[in-house]
Structures are given as structure tokens and as C-alpha cells.
Design a protein around this motif. Sequence first.
Motif, PDB file in Angstrom:
ATOM      1  N   HIS A  77      -1.384   7.647  -5.374  1.00  0.00           N
ATOM      2  CA  HIS A  77      -2.432   8.970  -4.305  1.00  0.00           C
ATOM      3  C   HIS A  77      -3.404   7.929  -4.161  1.00  0.00           C
ATOM      4  N   PRO A  78      -3.668   7.225  -3.402  1.00  0.00           N
ATOM      5  CA  PRO A  78      -5.340   7.236  -2.647  1.00  0.00           C
ATOM      6  C   PRO A  78      -7.092   7.859  -2.980  1.00  0.00           C
ATOM      7  N   ASP A  79      -6.385   9.178  -3.048  1.00  0.00           N
ATOM      8  CA  ASP A  79      -7.577  10.578  -3.436  1.00  0.00           C
ATOM      9  C   ASP A  79      -7.761  10.277  -4.853  1.00  0.00           C
ATOM     10  N   LEU A  80      -6.915  10.615  -5.794  1.00  0.00           N
ATOM     11  CA  LEU A  80      -6.884   9.764  -7.401  1.00  0.00           C
ATOM     12  C   LEU A  80      -7.601   9.048  -7.730  1.00  0.00           C
ATOM     13  N   GLY A  81      -7.696   7.775  -7.166  1.00  0.00           N
ATOM     14  CA  GLY A  81      -8.548   6.949  -7.050  1.00  0.00           C
ATOM     15  C   GLY A  81      -8.833   6.392  -9.081  1.00  0.00           C
ATOM     16  N   GLY A 250       7.659  15.257  -0.944  1.00  0.00           N
ATOM     17  CA  GLY A 250       6.371  15.209   0.016  1.00  0.00           C
ATOM     18  C   GLY A 250       6.215  13.731  -0.276  1.00  0.00           C
ATOM     19  N   LEU A 251       5.963  12.891   0.894  1.00  0.00           N
ATOM     20  CA  LEU A 251       4.774  11.427   0.748  1.00  0.00           C
ATOM     21  C   LEU A 251       4.906  11.462   1.820  1.00  0.00           C
ATOM     22  N   GLY A 252       4.147  12.462   2.774  1.00  0.00           N
ATOM     23  CA  GLY A 252       3.023  12.051   4.190  1.00  0.00           C
ATOM     24  C   GLY A 252       2.042  11.310   3.421  1.00  0.00           C
ATOM     25  N   TRP A 253       1.499  11.869   2.283  1.00  0.00           N
ATOM     26  CA  TRP A 253       0.059  10.878   1.613  1.00  0.00           C
ATOM     27  C   TRP A 253       0.591   9.705   2.027  1.00  0.00           C
ATOM     28  N   MET A 254       1.742   8.636   1.802  1.00  0.00           N
ATOM     29  CA  MET A 254       1.839   7.663   1.772  1.00  0.00           C
ATOM     30  C   MET A 254       2.290   6.124   2.737  1.00  0.00           C
ATOM     31  N   SER A 255       1.922   7.750   4.356  1.00  0.00           N
ATOM     32  CA  SER A 255       1.913   7.369   5.568  1.00  0.00           C
ATOM     33  C   SER A 255       0.355   6.822   5.796  1.00  0.00           C
ATOM     34  N   SER A 256      -0.560   7.204   5.475  1.00  0.00           N
ATOM     35  CA  SER A 256      -1.866   6.426   5.745  1.00  0.00           C
ATOM     36  C   SER A 256      -2.229   5.483   5.165  1.00  0.00           C
ATOM     37  N   PRO A 257      -3.594   4.946   6.478  1.00  0.00           N
ATOM     38  CA  PRO A 257      -3.749   3.836   6.419  1.00  0.00           C
ATOM     39  C   PRO A 257      -5.198   3.349   4.898  1.00  0.00           C
ATOM     40  N   GLU A 258      -5.471   4.794   4.530  1.00  0.00           N
ATOM     41  CA  GLU A 258      -5.888   4.601   2.562  1.00  0.00           C
ATOM     42  C   GLU A 258      -4.447   4.141   1.731  1.00  0.00           C
ATOM     43  N   PHE A 259      -3.936   4.592   2.397  1.00  0.00           N
ATOM     44  CA  PHE A 259      -2.595   4.331   0.368  1.00  0.00           C
ATOM     45  C   PHE A 259      -2.085   3.199   1.095  1.00  0.00           C
ATOM     46  N   LYS A 260      -1.980   2.444   2.404  1.00  0.00           N
ATOM     47  CA  LYS A 260      -1.211   0.756   2.557  1.00  0.00           C
ATOM     48  C   LYS A 260      -2.880   0.080   2.022  1.00  0.00           C
ATOM     49  N   ASP A 261      -3.996   0.568   1.964  1.00  0.00           N
ATOM     50  CA  ASP A 261      -5.374   0.157   2.343  1.00  0.00           C
ATOM     51  C   ASP A 261      -5.665  -0.075   0.510  1.00  0.00           C
ATOM     52  N   SER A 262      -5.246   0.713  -0.322  1.00  0.00           N
ATOM     53  CA  SER A 262      -5.839   0.631  -1.645  1.00  0.00           C
ATOM     54  C   SER A 262      -4.214   0.189  -2.793  1.00  0.00           C
TER      55      SER A 262
END
Length: 292
Positions: A77-81, A250-262
Motif C-alpha cells: 500500500h502506498p500509504d505504508l511507504g 478489499g483492494l480498492g487502494w490498488m486502483s489508485s494512481p499513487e499505487f501505480k506510480d509506486s
Amino acid sequence: MITDINNNPIRDSIIKDGYVVIDGLIPTESFQKLIEACDRAVDRARRGDWQYRRLVGTQFPPWKEGTDVWGVQHLMHPDLGESEFAEWYGSDQLQNAVCDLLGTTRPELQLELFNLLINPRDSDFDLTWHRDTVPAEATEEEEAKILTESHYGTQWNTALYQDECLYVVPQSHRRVRTEREREITIHDPKSHEMPNMLKVVLKPGQTVFYDNNILHRAAYNKANKRATLHACMGTIAGGDHRAKSLFQHGLGWMSSPEFKDSLPASLTQSYKNTLDMAESAGLTKMEAAPIH
Ligand SMILES: O=C(O)CCC(=O)C(=O)O
Ligand SMILES: [Fe+2]
């Protein structure tokens, strides 16, 4: 050809036994970085600063009750960094082993779940004997039907510390339960007397790949530090076969541009394959109801 700790080809072993133990899938230079990233993730989850976690008392998603953590979800998850997790998930050693096991090639791999299994802090916790995709109450006919279906993917545990938590019944992954096994899974699911059970002992850095329908349980002991990377990958050969069991997490966060870019370049294609699967399943939100 990649071989297991007994020098057997890994694909032969997992087909025959339902599990296989392999050395050396963590590059030396990544080991310490993964240890440190896990320490930070565990600390956040235990402090309540990371909402995606598994809680003692509940085996399958969703995890809503309790405070004692036995797993940290969504390591990429991108928020985990913590970019080290995706770097490793996309690493050559790991991806080559997965390709070998699935009889596929890297462009066909599908990016899926990546979680962490840890020792609880406050109390020991046992998972029951189970198959991941067959409920204990399934009839013999239902069980037989599910067990003939291909998984189009594989899952694994990679230990950062000595790990003796997982028990399996070797060669139980493709046959219906015996009468005794059925009795245990339904009426005494934390039994220590399962016939033919085997404790899987992983040294630091070792990986066990296992068929998620092998009969298995796990014993979580608060006294022994556990940080075991727990993940899966699929292949596009499965179409949308895996969509519901993945998206129940619950993988909604995987559809975000932040995830793609990470993501590192090594995962670009497998991520695209996951998005394609979501679309063909009509689950573009990447969320689905719990299976158990
Ligand atoms: O703790 C383990 O090693 C196994 C976990 C497990 O069986 C599961 O999450 O379904
Ligand atoms: Fe399981």
C-alpha cells in the motif's frame, strides 16, 4: 531448473505433496531492509496507526474486533511507504520461482496479495484446520468439485525469523477429507492429533509455497518473534477465476494512481494483468464480499 531443500524440482514437489520448501529467495542485500520495514509496519499496526491488520480471535476477513495483531495487511500500500516490499515481490528470484511452479512466464503473472504474519503480543492464537477455499461444512461432493479446480496461482510464506507455526497434512490438497479429517475440521478444529500432520519448520530466509487447499493450521505463539512474508501471485490463464477471493480483502487502494506510480518497473505488466482481471470480472472497485 529450481530445486527445493531436498534437491527435487519444485513443481514436482508441490504437485505431489501440496507444499515445497525453498532456500534463497531473498537477495542478501534485501534481507536487512525487509527486517527493518517489517519492524516499522508491525509497530504501526500494533499502535493502531495502520487500519489494515488481522486481529486475534478472527481467522478470515473482515477483521473488526480486538486489538492484538497477528497479521499486517497490504504491505505494498502506498500509504505504508515501504518500497522494499514491492521491490522484493518483483524480484527475479521470487518471480522465477513462481513461474517455475505455475509453468508460466513473467508477462503472464498477476500481482496479488502481499501481507505479513506476526506473533501476537498479548495472547497465543490458533488458526483452525482448514482449506482456504473449502468451508469445513462442505459436503463431500462440494469438496470434490472445488478440489478439482485449478488455482491459477500460488501462495507462499517466507520467514525472516525461524518459523514453526504452520502445520500441514502432506498430499491432502487434491483429495476429499477422510472421515477422521472431516470430524476434526468440523468438531475439533484446533486438534493437535490430526493424522499425518507435519510441522513446517522454516529457517530465516526459507520459503514454503503451499497449495491453499492443503489441510493446514497455524499456531501463533506470543513468545516467538514471527515476521513471515505471506503473499500470492496468479497467472492470466485463470481469467477472472481468482477475482472474488482476492478482492474480498478489499483492494480498492490498488486502483489508485499513487499505487501505480509506486511500483517498480518489474511489476508493471503484472499490475496491468490484475487490472484487466478486475475489469473482466466486473469488479473494477476491487472489492468483494467475504467468502467464509
Ligand atoms: O499462519 C500461517 O502460516 C497460515 C495462515 C493461513 O492459513 C491463512 O491465512 O489462511
Ligand atoms: Fe490458510
